[in-house]
Design a protein around this motif. Structure first.
Motif, PDB file in Angstrom:
ATOM      1  N   GLU A   1      -0.397   5.213   3.834  1.00 43.26           N
ATOM      2  CA  GLU A   1      -1.483   4.361   4.303  1.00 43.26           C
ATOM      3  C   GLU A   1      -1.008   3.217   5.188  1.00 43.26           C
ATOM      4  O   GLU A   1      -1.823   2.592   5.876  1.00 43.26           O
ATOM      5  CB  GLU A   1      -2.242   3.789   3.101  1.00 43.26           C
TER       6      GLU A   1
ATOM      7  N   VAL B   1       0.842  -1.194   0.000  1.00 44.93           N
ATOM      8  CA  VAL B   1       0.000   0.000   0.000  1.00 44.93           C
ATOM      9  C   VAL B   1       0.874   1.240   0.000  1.00 44.93           C
ATOM     10  O   VAL B   1       2.090   1.183   0.210  1.00 44.93           O
ATOM     11  CB  VAL B   1      -0.949   0.003   1.220  1.00 44.93           C
TER      12      VAL B   1
ATOM     13  N   HIS C   1      -2.065   2.951   8.796  1.00 48.35           N
ATOM     14  CA  HIS C   1      -3.495   2.762   9.061  1.00 48.35           C
ATOM     15  C   HIS C   1      -3.970   1.333   8.799  1.00 48.35           C
ATOM     16  O   HIS C   1      -5.114   1.003   9.107  1.00 48.35           O
ATOM     17  CB  HIS C   1      -4.313   3.723   8.200  1.00 48.35           C
ATOM     18  N   VAL C   2      -3.118   0.495   8.213  1.00 37.90           N
ATOM     19  CA  VAL C   2      -3.525  -0.879   7.891  1.00 37.90           C
ATOM     20  C   VAL C   2      -3.437  -1.744   9.150  1.00 37.90           C
ATOM     21  O   VAL C   2      -2.380  -1.814   9.778  1.00 37.90           O
ATOM     22  CB  VAL C   2      -2.633  -1.472   6.791  1.00 37.90           C
TER      23      VAL C   2
ATOM     24  N   SER D   1      -2.109   3.897  15.103  1.00 37.85           N
ATOM     25  CA  SER D   1      -2.393   2.536  14.641  1.00 37.85           C
ATOM     26  C   SER D   1      -2.779   1.586  15.764  1.00 37.85           C
ATOM     27  O   SER D   1      -3.230   0.468  15.495  1.00 37.85           O
ATOM     28  CB  SER D   1      -1.174   1.965  13.905  1.00 37.85           C
TER      29      SER D   1
END
Length: 512
Positions: free
Chosen positions: A65, A61, A68-69, A227
């Motif tokens: 990002e 990604v 945020h995964v 996160s």
């Protein structure tokens, strides 16, 4: 006087410098070269493991990002992996972990020679170098090898800093803490353990800089909160919670020496009855327990003479208790990998015991015993299919050589589909059973079996050949309900078998 103050006040300048001797340098170079050769010949032997495949998907990604995964870990390793694979290719993705493992061996030697002794430092580095546990995580595309390296650096830097404090050393210690917190949330247990060691030493002269370093590191680590919530939810919902038990604690310490490759394999533990699993692991557990207990007691005696025994034992025990306690409080399943870095103090303890007991016959026997155990475990991991990753690479190659490109590939279950995606030329052909596209599926009823068969009917045409890729039973079909139904009613034919994977051939026209 505290242990740190005592050691600092009684150490002479020439002892603190400890120039590197030729034999010492040769030994360390041989360890590094040996590890490089080992990884060069073995690092690509096995197919990607599911966790590795997910990590590789994760690092694909966009840079912004990644944080945020949901991944159950902070993002530092994923950023490193993305940079590495972008430069050297996905096929080299295991090398960052391998290099971290090698660096851990060197770090062990470097710090142990300053804190304990040159002889024990070389032996401890050797213990780590042939540790099947560290070698396993050194070939896993996850952050655990990096986690272990940072823990080793932090422990060593802490010991050096409190003995001969300076602003530069405290700053370096704080930096390591920040890097550790950005690597794994459980790195906090390293910091907690070191705080307890410091307070137990009653070394008032370094409590204030330790507090300031902790505050600064904590402030700099605040971005991981971005996160933390999603990662916590991901880990919490991954499976039914299993708290730390006496059996899990015993399995943890056996794993530190076995690397998961003696007795039942990790997948087999999911399906074996407790009595059968215990029966298979017991001879190895007794051998490991006997050797490690003898060496551990001798190591405590040796380290006690330098007032280091309590610190080393605490580092080897406390994190497991903390991880287990956190699991009970939050509903997160306890796992050995959460305390992977405990192999560092255990290596110091074993090396100290070897140095102390080697003149005695039982010391030689215990040392040789652990060496043999390590070599057997490494051999099992490398050459015995039972302990290897599911060989989905070979399964994909077989299907593409034997079947039509248009044929559908059904996977039981979604646990394996992510890995197959990396090896199939046309990943769109892959469909999970019982329902394509759904995650964490378990077939545990006749209705689930029928749902899987209906999915096969809908996704294939009459006369179209298709394939069923099936792994060990606990991967989605724990009672083999679907497999038994397909074998009994659908005339499924076993076409090939690889490590942990069976490939079945099936023609749609045979289904009614």
């Amino acid at each position: 006087m505290s242990s740190y103050e005592h050691n600092a006040s009684t150490s002479r300048p020439e002892q603190r410098r400890r120039p590197i001797e030729t034999g010492e340098a040769i030994a360390v170079v041989c360890l590094v070269v040996g590890l490089l050769v080992y990884h060069a010949f073995t690092i690509g032997r096995q197919s990607w493991f599911i966790d590795e495949a997910n990590e590789l998907v994760h690092c694909r990604v966009a840079w912004a990002e990644i944080i945020h995964v949901p991944d159950s870990m902070p993002p530092l390793y994923s950023y490193l992996l993305k940079a590495w694979t972008s430069t050297f290719g996905v096929e080299t993705a295991r090398w960052p972990s391998a290099l971290c493992g090698i660096a851990t061996v060197v770090a062990m030697w470097w710090y142990a020679r300053q804190v304990v002794s040159q002889r024990i430092a070389v032996v401890a580095a050797g213990v780590l170098a042939i540790s099947p546990f560290l070698l396993y995580y050194s070939q896993l595309v996850r952050a655990y090898s990096m986690f272990t390296l940072l823990a080793c650096l932090t422990i060593g830097q802490f010991a050096i800093t409190v003995r001969q404090p300076s602003k530069g050393k405290w700053a370096l210690l704080g930096l390591l803490w920040v890097l550790g917190m950005f690597t794994h949330y459980y790195f906090a247990f390293v910091i907690v353990a070191l705080w307890i060691i410091g307070l137990a030493a009653d070394a008032r002269r370094f409590v204030l800089p330790l507090l300031l370093t902790s505050i600064a590191a904590g402030v700099l680590s605040l971005p991981i909160l971005i996160s933390l919530k999603s990662d916590f939810a991901f880990q919490h919902d991954l499976r039914e919670p299993r708290p730390l038990s006496l059996a899990a604690a015993a399995y943890t310490y056996v794993s530190f020496f076995s690397g998961y490759t003696l007795g039942p394999s990790k997948p087999e533990l999911q399906t074996f009855p407790v009595r059968e699993a215990a029966k298979q692991v017991m001879p190895w557990a007794v051998a490991i327990g006997g050797c490690s207990l003898l060496l551990g007691m001798a190591g405590i005696k040796r380290l006690a003479s330098q007032r280091l025994a309590s610190a080393v034992v605490l580092l080897a025990v406390l994190p497991i208790i903390l991880a287990g306690g956190l699991g009970v409080a939050t509903g997160i399943t306890y796992n050995v990998r959460f305390v992977v870095w405990c192999i560092v103090p255990i290596a110091v303890l074993m090396a100290s015991g070897m140095a102390e007991s080697w003149p005695r016959w039982w010391g030689k026997l215990a040392t040789i015993g652990l060496l043999v155990i390590s070599l057997v475990a490494i051999n099992n991991r490398t050459f015995v299919p039972r302990y290897q990753n599911e060989d989905l690479r070979a399964a994909a190659e077989f299907i593409e050589q034997e079947g039509e490109q248009a044929s559908r590939v059904f996977v039981v279950s979604d646990y394996l589909s992510c890995v197959l995606d990396f090896y199939m030329a046309e990943p769109d052909r892959i469909a999970e059973l019982p329902v394509a596209g759904e995650a964490n599926q378990i077939i545990d009823s006749a209705a689930d079996v029928q749902l899987a068969i209906d999915s096969m009917d809908q996704l294939t045409s009459t006369g179209e050949e298709c394939w069923v890729v099936y792994s060990r039973a606990f991967h989605g079909d724990p009672e083999q309900l679907l497999l038994d139904r397909l074998l009994d009613d659908q005339q499924l034919e076993l076409a090939a078998e690889f490590a942990g994977v069976r490939v079945y051939r099936h023609a749609a026209e045979q289904r009614e």
